[in-house]
Scaffold this motif. Structure first.
Motif, PDB file in Angstrom:
ATOM      1  N   ARG A  90      59.967  66.354  24.041  1.00  0.00           N
ATOM      2  CA  ARG A  90      60.705  66.444  24.875  1.00  0.00           C
ATOM      3  C   ARG A  90      61.637  64.925  24.485  1.00  0.00           C
ATOM      4  O   ARG A  90      61.615  64.243  23.933  1.00  0.00           O
ATOM      5  CB  ARG A  90      60.005  65.427  26.047  1.00  0.00           C
ATOM      6  CG  ARG A  90      59.824  66.673  26.774  1.00  0.00           C
ATOM      7  CD  ARG A  90      58.222  66.957  27.694  1.00  0.00           C
ATOM      8  NE  ARG A  90      58.522  67.846  28.447  1.00  0.00           N
ATOM      9  CZ  ARG A  90      57.489  68.272  29.421  1.00  0.00           C
ATOM     10  NH1 ARG A  90      57.149  67.339  30.885  1.00  0.00           N
ATOM     11  NH2 ARG A  90      57.529  69.513  30.299  1.00  0.00           N
ATOM     12  N   CYS A 135      63.451  62.845  25.298  1.00  0.00           N
ATOM     13  CA  CYS A 135      63.368  61.283  25.741  1.00  0.00           C
ATOM     14  C   CYS A 135      62.643  60.803  25.565  1.00  0.00           C
ATOM     15  O   CYS A 135      63.187  59.313  25.666  1.00  0.00           O
ATOM     16  CB  CYS A 135      64.113  61.241  27.393  1.00  0.00           C
ATOM     17  SG  CYS A 135      62.014  62.461  28.584  1.00  0.00           S
ATOM     18  N   GLY A 159      59.858  61.591  30.435  1.00  0.00           N
ATOM     19  CA  GLY A 159      58.828  63.441  30.007  1.00  0.00           C
ATOM     20  C   GLY A 159      57.997  63.865  31.046  1.00  0.00           C
ATOM     21  O   GLY A 159      57.073  64.521  30.496  1.00  0.00           O
ATOM     22  N   GLN A 160      59.269  63.934  32.347  1.00  0.00           N
ATOM     23  CA  GLN A 160      57.918  64.914  33.075  1.00  0.00           C
ATOM     24  C   GLN A 160      59.054  66.088  33.664  1.00  0.00           C
ATOM     25  O   GLN A 160      57.881  66.685  33.830  1.00  0.00           O
ATOM     26  CB  GLN A 160      57.974  63.664  34.439  1.00  0.00           C
ATOM     27  CG  GLN A 160      57.196  62.470  34.788  1.00  0.00           C
ATOM     28  CD  GLN A 160      56.014  62.917  33.736  1.00  0.00           C
ATOM     29  OE1 GLN A 160      55.214  62.966  35.169  1.00  0.00           O
ATOM     30  NE2 GLN A 160      55.070  61.779  33.630  1.00  0.00           N
ATOM     31  N   CYS A 161      59.866  66.399  33.468  1.00  0.00           N
ATOM     32  CA  CYS A 161      60.644  66.926  33.797  1.00  0.00           C
ATOM     33  C   CYS A 161      60.953  68.779  32.798  1.00  0.00           C
ATOM     34  O   CYS A 161      60.895  69.437  32.971  1.00  0.00           O
ATOM     35  CB  CYS A 161      62.330  66.664  34.440  1.00  0.00           C
ATOM     36  SG  CYS A 161      63.122  66.423  33.351  1.00  0.00           S
ATOM     37  N   GLY A 162      61.239  68.190  31.307  1.00  0.00           N
ATOM     38  CA  GLY A 162      61.233  69.503  30.582  1.00  0.00           C
ATOM     39  C   GLY A 162      62.809  69.196  30.061  1.00  0.00           C
ATOM     40  O   GLY A 162      62.756  70.178  30.210  1.00  0.00           O
ATOM     41  N   ALA A 163      63.021  69.381  31.307  1.00  0.00           N
ATOM     42  CA  ALA A 163      64.819  69.149  31.274  1.00  0.00           C
ATOM     43  C   ALA A 163      65.255  69.360  29.458  1.00  0.00           C
ATOM     44  O   ALA A 163      66.479  69.400  29.247  1.00  0.00           O
ATOM     45  CB  ALA A 163      66.125  68.551  31.850  1.00  0.00           C
ATOM     46  N   CYS A 164      65.116  67.680  28.767  1.00  0.00           N
ATOM     47  CA  CYS A 164      65.660  67.313  27.333  1.00  0.00           C
ATOM     48  C   CYS A 164      64.641  68.207  26.179  1.00  0.00           C
ATOM     49  O   CYS A 164      65.225  67.740  25.449  1.00  0.00           O
ATOM     50  CB  CYS A 164      65.278  66.247  27.305  1.00  0.00           C
ATOM     51  SG  CYS A 164      63.680  65.613  27.854  1.00  0.00           S
ATOM     52  N   LEU A 217      67.688  62.273  22.838  1.00  0.00           N
ATOM     53  CA  LEU A 217      68.082  62.633  23.247  1.00  0.00           C
ATOM     54  C   LEU A 217      69.517  61.806  23.871  1.00  0.00           C
ATOM     55  O   LEU A 217      70.951  62.720  24.442  1.00  0.00           O
ATOM     56  CB  LEU A 217      67.227  62.479  25.785  1.00  0.00           C
ATOM     57  CG  LEU A 217      68.234  63.411  26.572  1.00  0.00           C
ATOM     58  CD1 LEU A 217      68.825  64.642  26.235  1.00  0.00           C
ATOM     59  CD2 LEU A 217      67.597  63.121  27.825  1.00  0.00           C
ATOM     60  N   LYS A 252      69.958  68.499  28.291  1.00  0.00           N
ATOM     61  CA  LYS A 252      69.870  67.903  29.676  1.00  0.00           C
ATOM     62  C   LYS A 252      69.062  66.668  29.558  1.00  0.00           C
ATOM     63  O   LYS A 252      67.750  66.468  29.940  1.00  0.00           O
ATOM     64  CB  LYS A 252      69.812  68.926  30.677  1.00  0.00           C
ATOM     65  CG  LYS A 252      70.730  69.616  30.592  1.00  0.00           C
ATOM     66  CD  LYS A 252      72.519  69.796  30.526  1.00  0.00           C
ATOM     67  CE  LYS A 252      73.194  70.481  31.553  1.00  0.00           C
ATOM     68  NZ  LYS A 252      74.536  71.117  29.900  1.00  0.00           N
ATOM     69  N   PHE A 253      69.102  65.796  30.773  1.00  0.00           N
ATOM     70  CA  PHE A 253      68.722  64.674  31.197  1.00  0.00           C
ATOM     71  C   PHE A 253      68.601  64.511  32.254  1.00  0.00           C
ATOM     72  O   PHE A 253      69.521  64.949  33.555  1.00  0.00           O
ATOM     73  CB  PHE A 253      69.096  63.444  31.120  1.00  0.00           C
ATOM     74  CG  PHE A 253      69.113  61.983  31.714  1.00  0.00           C
ATOM     75  CD1 PHE A 253      68.027  61.206  31.460  1.00  0.00           C
ATOM     76  CD2 PHE A 253      69.746  61.249  33.379  1.00  0.00           C
ATOM     77  CE1 PHE A 253      67.405  60.178  31.878  1.00  0.00           C
ATOM     78  CE2 PHE A 253      69.015  60.728  33.785  1.00  0.00           C
ATOM     79  CZ  PHE A 253      67.687  60.405  33.201  1.00  0.00           C
ATOM     80  N   GLY A 254      66.953  64.708  32.418  1.00  0.00           N
ATOM     81  CA  GLY A 254      66.655  65.179  33.429  1.00  0.00           C
ATOM     82  C   GLY A 254      66.393  63.740  34.671  1.00  0.00           C
ATOM     83  O   GLY A 254      66.715  62.728  35.360  1.00  0.00           O
ATOM     84  N   CYS A 255      64.380  63.721  34.124  1.00  0.00           N
ATOM     85  CA  CYS A 255      64.105  62.687  34.667  1.00  0.00           C
ATOM     86  C   CYS A 255      64.109  61.153  33.768  1.00  0.00           C
ATOM     87  O   CYS A 255      63.820  60.191  34.180  1.00  0.00           O
ATOM     88  CB  CYS A 255      61.882  62.603  35.266  1.00  0.00           C
ATOM     89  SG  CYS A 255      61.452  63.090  32.890  1.00  0.00           S
ATOM     90  N   GLY A 256      63.828  61.420  32.297  1.00  0.00           N
ATOM     91  CA  GLY A 256      64.287  60.384  31.491  1.00  0.00           C
ATOM     92  C   GLY A 256      62.740  59.820  30.583  1.00  0.00           C
ATOM     93  O   GLY A 256      62.702  58.318  30.013  1.00  0.00           O
TER      94      GLY A 256
HETATM   95 FE1  FES Z   1      62.791  64.616  31.416  1.00  0.00          FE
HETATM   96 FE2  FES Z   1      63.064  64.210  29.016  1.00  0.00          FE
HETATM   97  S1  FES Z   1      64.636  63.832  30.815  1.00  0.00           S
HETATM   98  S2  FES Z   1      61.295  64.989  30.087  1.00  0.00           S
END
Ligand code: FES
Ligand code: FES
Length: 153
Positions: free
Chosen positions: A58, A60, A43-48, A24, A37-41
């Motif tokens: 993912r 990140c 592996g919890q949100c899926g934004a990446c 990422l 996108k960077f969300g949580c970094g």
């Molecule tokens: Fe949230 Fe990767 S930034 S899962």
């Protein structure tokens, strides 16, 4: 510092980075592909979410050293002119609110529909459950995945 050869959206990129640099970071900071996108970094949100060899992953959680010579696809390379059926469905349903999570949602949906072209509502919900949307656009996401499935089948 080592140099890695990455194949992203059909183009080769040489990237100099520490071996444990998250993919990422490489996409966004080294290659200026900021659609992912960077969300949580963690592996919890899926934004990446991106595709590696056709599977949703993912970015990140992936180290740059682990993806050399694999087929990496980001939201920028999913289609030409945003004409992928998932992107078309997203526009027709007008899914996004703030938009931040949406690239990851679309990449997850596209990989899922490659595996299952005729999913039911539960399968869609299960497949998309790992992608968090803080604007709670979940109903529209489900409708768009259904619509995209119809376009693909
Ligand atoms: Fe949230 Fe990767 S930034 S899962
Ligand atoms: Fe805002 Fe999903 S549309 S986080």
């Amino acid at each position: 510092m080592p140099v890695y050869n990455l194949k992203i959206n059909g183009t080769s990129h040489k990237v100099e980075a520490e071996q444990d640099t998250p993919l990422l970071w490489v996409l966004r900071d080294h290659l200026d592909m900021v659609g992912t996108k960077f969300g949580c970094g963690i592996g919890q949100c899926g934004a990446c979410t991106i595709h590696v060899d056709g599977s949703a992953v993912r970015s990140c959680l992936l180290q740059v050293s682990g993806v050399e010579d694999m087929e990496i696809t980001t939201i920028e390379g999913l289609s030409k002119d945003t004409l992928h059926p998932v992107q078309e469905a997203w526009k027709e349903i007008d899914v996004p609110q703030c938009g931040y999570c949406q690239a990851g949602q679309i990449m997850s949906a596209a990989a899922f529909l490659n595996q299952n072209k005729n999913p039911d509502k539960k399968e869609i919900r299960d497949a998309m459950s790992g992608n968090i949307c803080r604007c709670a656009s979940y109903n529209r996401i489900e409708k768009a995945v259904e619509l995209a499935a119809g376009k693909l089948s």
